[in-house]
Design an enzyme around this catalytic site. Structure first.
Site, mmCIF file in Angstrom:
data_model
loop_
_atom_site.group_PDB
_atom_site.id
_atom_site.type_symbol
_atom_site.label_atom_id
_atom_site.label_comp_id
_atom_site.label_asym_id
_atom_site.label_seq_id
_atom_site.Cartn_x
_atom_site.Cartn_y
_atom_site.Cartn_z
ATOM 1 N N CYS A 162 -2.322 -2.332 14.958
ATOM 2 C CA CYS A 162 -1.643 -2.076 13.460
ATOM 3 C C CYS A 162 -2.309 -3.124 12.822
ATOM 4 O O CYS A 162 -2.034 -4.616 12.731
ATOM 5 C CB CYS A 162 -0.402 -2.344 13.238
ATOM 6 S SG CYS A 162 0.135 -1.377 11.707
ATOM 7 N N CYS A 220 -3.181 1.507 8.875
ATOM 8 C CA CYS A 220 -2.594 1.226 7.708
ATOM 9 C C CYS A 220 -2.705 0.282 7.641
ATOM 10 O O CYS A 220 -2.711 -0.671 8.482
ATOM 11 C CB CYS A 220 -1.069 1.249 8.880
ATOM 12 S SG CYS A 220 0.103 0.561 8.292
ATOM 13 N N GLU A 255 0.553 -1.184 0.274
ATOM 14 C CA GLU A 255 0.253 0.256 -0.198
ATOM 15 C C GLU A 255 0.802 1.577 -0.031
ATOM 16 O O GLU A 255 1.906 0.786 0.627
ATOM 17 C CB GLU A 255 -0.874 0.193 1.454
ATOM 18 C CG GLU A 255 -1.847 -0.857 1.445
ATOM 19 C CD GLU A 255 -2.912 -0.932 1.990
ATOM 20 O OE1 GLU A 255 -3.363 -1.506 3.390
ATOM 21 O OE2 GLU A 255 -2.725 0.381 3.242
ATOM 22 N N CYS A 293 2.539 8.371 2.212
ATOM 23 C CA CYS A 293 3.217 8.322 3.241
ATOM 24 C C CYS A 293 3.310 6.314 2.586
ATOM 25 O O CYS A 293 2.504 5.487 1.911
ATOM 26 C CB CYS A 293 1.674 7.514 3.770
ATOM 27 S SG CYS A 293 1.920 6.700 5.152
ATOM 28 N N CYS A 350 4.844 -6.779 8.384
ATOM 29 C CA CYS A 350 5.591 -6.117 8.905
ATOM 30 C C CYS A 350 5.497 -7.023 10.457
ATOM 31 O O CYS A 350 5.095 -7.964 10.567
ATOM 32 C CB CYS A 350 4.977 -4.967 9.851
ATOM 33 S SG CYS A 350 5.860 -4.345 10.459
ATOM 34 N N CYS A 405 2.304 -4.539 16.156
ATOM 35 C CA CYS A 405 1.756 -3.751 17.091
ATOM 36 C C CYS A 405 0.393 -3.889 17.244
ATOM 37 O O CYS A 405 0.088 -4.309 16.283
ATOM 38 C CB CYS A 405 1.869 -2.523 16.407
ATOM 39 S SG CYS A 405 3.967 -2.172 16.530
HETATM 40 N N1 SAH Z 1 6.504 0.633 11.814
HETATM 41 C C1 SAH Z 1 6.868 2.201 11.658
HETATM 42 C C2 SAH Z 1 6.805 3.628 10.600
HETATM 43 C C3 SAH Z 1 5.258 2.358 9.723
HETATM 44 S S1 SAH Z 1 3.329 2.186 11.026
HETATM 45 C C4 SAH Z 1 6.563 2.969 13.294
HETATM 46 O O1 SAH Z 1 5.741 2.115 13.833
HETATM 47 O O2 SAH Z 1 6.219 3.828 13.691
HETATM 48 C C5 SAH Z 1 2.914 4.795 10.881
HETATM 49 C C6 SAH Z 1 2.512 4.910 12.355
HETATM 50 O O3 SAH Z 1 1.190 4.689 12.103
HETATM 51 C C7 SAH Z 1 3.226 4.819 13.886
HETATM 52 O O4 SAH Z 1 3.604 5.387 14.318
HETATM 53 C C8 SAH Z 1 1.324 3.710 14.147
HETATM 54 O O5 SAH Z 1 1.828 3.525 15.246
HETATM 55 C C9 SAH Z 1 0.728 3.831 13.520
HETATM 56 N N2 SAH Z 1 -0.507 3.338 13.431
HETATM 57 C C10 SAH Z 1 0.178 1.991 13.235
HETATM 58 N N3 SAH Z 1 -1.789 1.562 13.315
HETATM 59 C C11 SAH Z 1 -2.472 2.777 13.697
HETATM 60 C C12 SAH Z 1 -3.974 2.992 13.402
HETATM 61 N N4 SAH Z 1 -4.802 1.991 13.174
HETATM 62 N N5 SAH Z 1 -4.302 3.855 14.042
HETATM 63 C C13 SAH Z 1 -3.814 4.769 14.603
HETATM 64 N N6 SAH Z 1 -2.192 4.891 13.854
HETATM 65 C C14 SAH Z 1 -1.698 3.897 13.195
#
Ligand code: SAH
Length: 359
Positions: free
Chosen positions: A132, A350, A105, A118, A125, A129
């Site tokens: 995510c 994301c 994406e 973005c 990944c 998390c």
């Molecule tokens: N792996 C890296 C970059 C990708 S995620 C990182 O974790 O920073 C980019 C940002 O989007 C991160 O701050 C992540 O925590 C946030 N993110 C991921 N899922 C999300 C969600 N469901 N709602 C809001 N932010 C989210």
């Protein structure tokens, strides 16, 4: 073929600089200026295939197309657009297909004076998390330089506008693929003319990689002027581990220590990202704790209200709750912003578009 063979196999051409394209043209028995033409068509004109580059001799194009047809297609290395979704605010999410059949994406986020892309650094990944969507499917592989730069070109083409900013906040963890991320930044700045200061690399933290990123950035780019954004998400280790399982192997104090090292090496400030999950990490008391954690650390904090994903039932905090958290943090820490939600109606979180369309 031996490793000493020069650039003939240096396809994909996307990602190569002017000098490399000239050397490649010469290695193909062509005059060096063909490299300049390739550069112009790949980057300035956004050609999708060699066949389109009409200034090149037809016989050469045909023989190259023939040679590379069995090896992943066109020598330029552009990805295919598989799906496009456009939200009412213009946010445009693209699902792109790689030569080996994977999907990733990329999102174009327009505002009056900016177009932010973005980009993804990996397909999937491994960080997992909990909030995510990308993390739910695990990692397929890291992206190569051409696959990262392609995302910026694809958004430019689809939105018919020059991207002004690039954030590595799509799929993947950029600190797990530092070399291709830095090579992509180099290409974006040198070949597409973007300003390094308008590029942000976001990481959730991978043990001991921040000083490496800083040192390699200085080596590869001459200076490290892009912004490093660190996804903190909790003011204490116990809660952070709940939200980010990999944090178990990387205590908050060690992460902050590495952030300080990064600042020392690059001379740049670090930003922190903090996702706001209703009832979990959005209490004003936690804003106080966050300010205490970051005391003495000149940094900007970006608050991100959670974008709901299908697989989890975390809550998106109310605007009042977000504002209360912001106010407390602002009073005690200083620079704080709240990320405006964009494209919520089109699976903006994301990794969501891809999950919805994979199978
Ligand atoms: N792996 C890296 C970059 C990708 S995620 C990182 O974790 O920073 C980019 C940002 O989007 C991160 O701050 C992540 O925590 C946030 N993110 C991921 N899922 C999300 C969600 N469901 N709602 C809001 N932010 C989210």
């Amino acid at each position: 073929m031996t490793t000493a063979a020069p650039l003939p196999q240096a396809v994909p051409l996307l990602g190569l600089g002017l000098g490399e394209l000239e050397a490649w043209a010469i290695s193909q028995g062509q005059p060096g200026f063909r490299g300049r033409q390739l550069h112009d068509w790949i980057y300035a004109k956004g050609a999708r295939s060699l066949a389109e580059i009409s200034v090149l001799p037809k016989a050469w194009r045909q023989s190259l197309a023939h040679e590379t047809s069995g090896a992943g297609g066109d020598p330029l290395g552009r990805s295919r657009e598989l799906r496009r979704s456009v939200a009412s605010d213009g946010t445009t999410k693209l699902l792109l297909g790689t030569a080996d059949g994977l999907t990733l994406e990329t999102v174009g986020i327009p505002s009056r004076d900016r177009l932010t892309v973005c980009v993804s650094s990996q397909v999937g990944c491994p960080m997992a998390c909990r909030f995510c969507a990308t993390g739910k499917g695990g990692l397929q592989r890291s992206l190569a330089v051409h696959e990262i730069v392609d995302q910026v070109l694809s958004v430019r083409e689809v939105m018919d506008r020059r991207p002004s900013h690039v954030v590595f906040m799509g799929m993947g963890e950029p600190l797990l693929t530092i070399d291709s991320v830095l090579a992509a930044i180099h290409c974006l700045c040198t070949d597409l003319g973007m300003a390094q200061r308008r590029i942000t690399v976001s990481t959730v933290g991978v043990p001991s990689t921040l000083p490496t990123l800083a040192e390699r950035a200085l080596e590869r780019l001459g200076r490290a002027q892009f912004t490093l954004a660190v996804s903190l998400h909790a003011p204490d280790q116990a809660l952070r581990e709940q939200l980010i399982p990999t944090a178990h192997a990387y205590p908050l104090q060690a992460l902050l220590h590495d952030c300080r090292r990064y600042v020392e090496i690059t001379g740049r400030r670090v930003s922190f990202e903090y996702i706001l999950l209703g009832g979990l990490n959005d209490h004003p008391r936690q804003a106080v704790a966050l300010a205490a954690l970051l005391r003495g650390f000149q940094s900007h904090v970006n608050l991100i209200p959670y974008n709901p994903i299908e697989e989890e039932d975390f809550q998106r905090p109310s605007p009042e709750r977000v504002e209360a958290f912001r106010r407390v943090l602002q009073e005690r820490h200083g620079a704080v912003s709240v990320r405006a939600s964009r494209g919520l109606d089109e699976d903006a979180a994301c990794g969501q578009l891809r999950r919805r369309h994979s199978g």
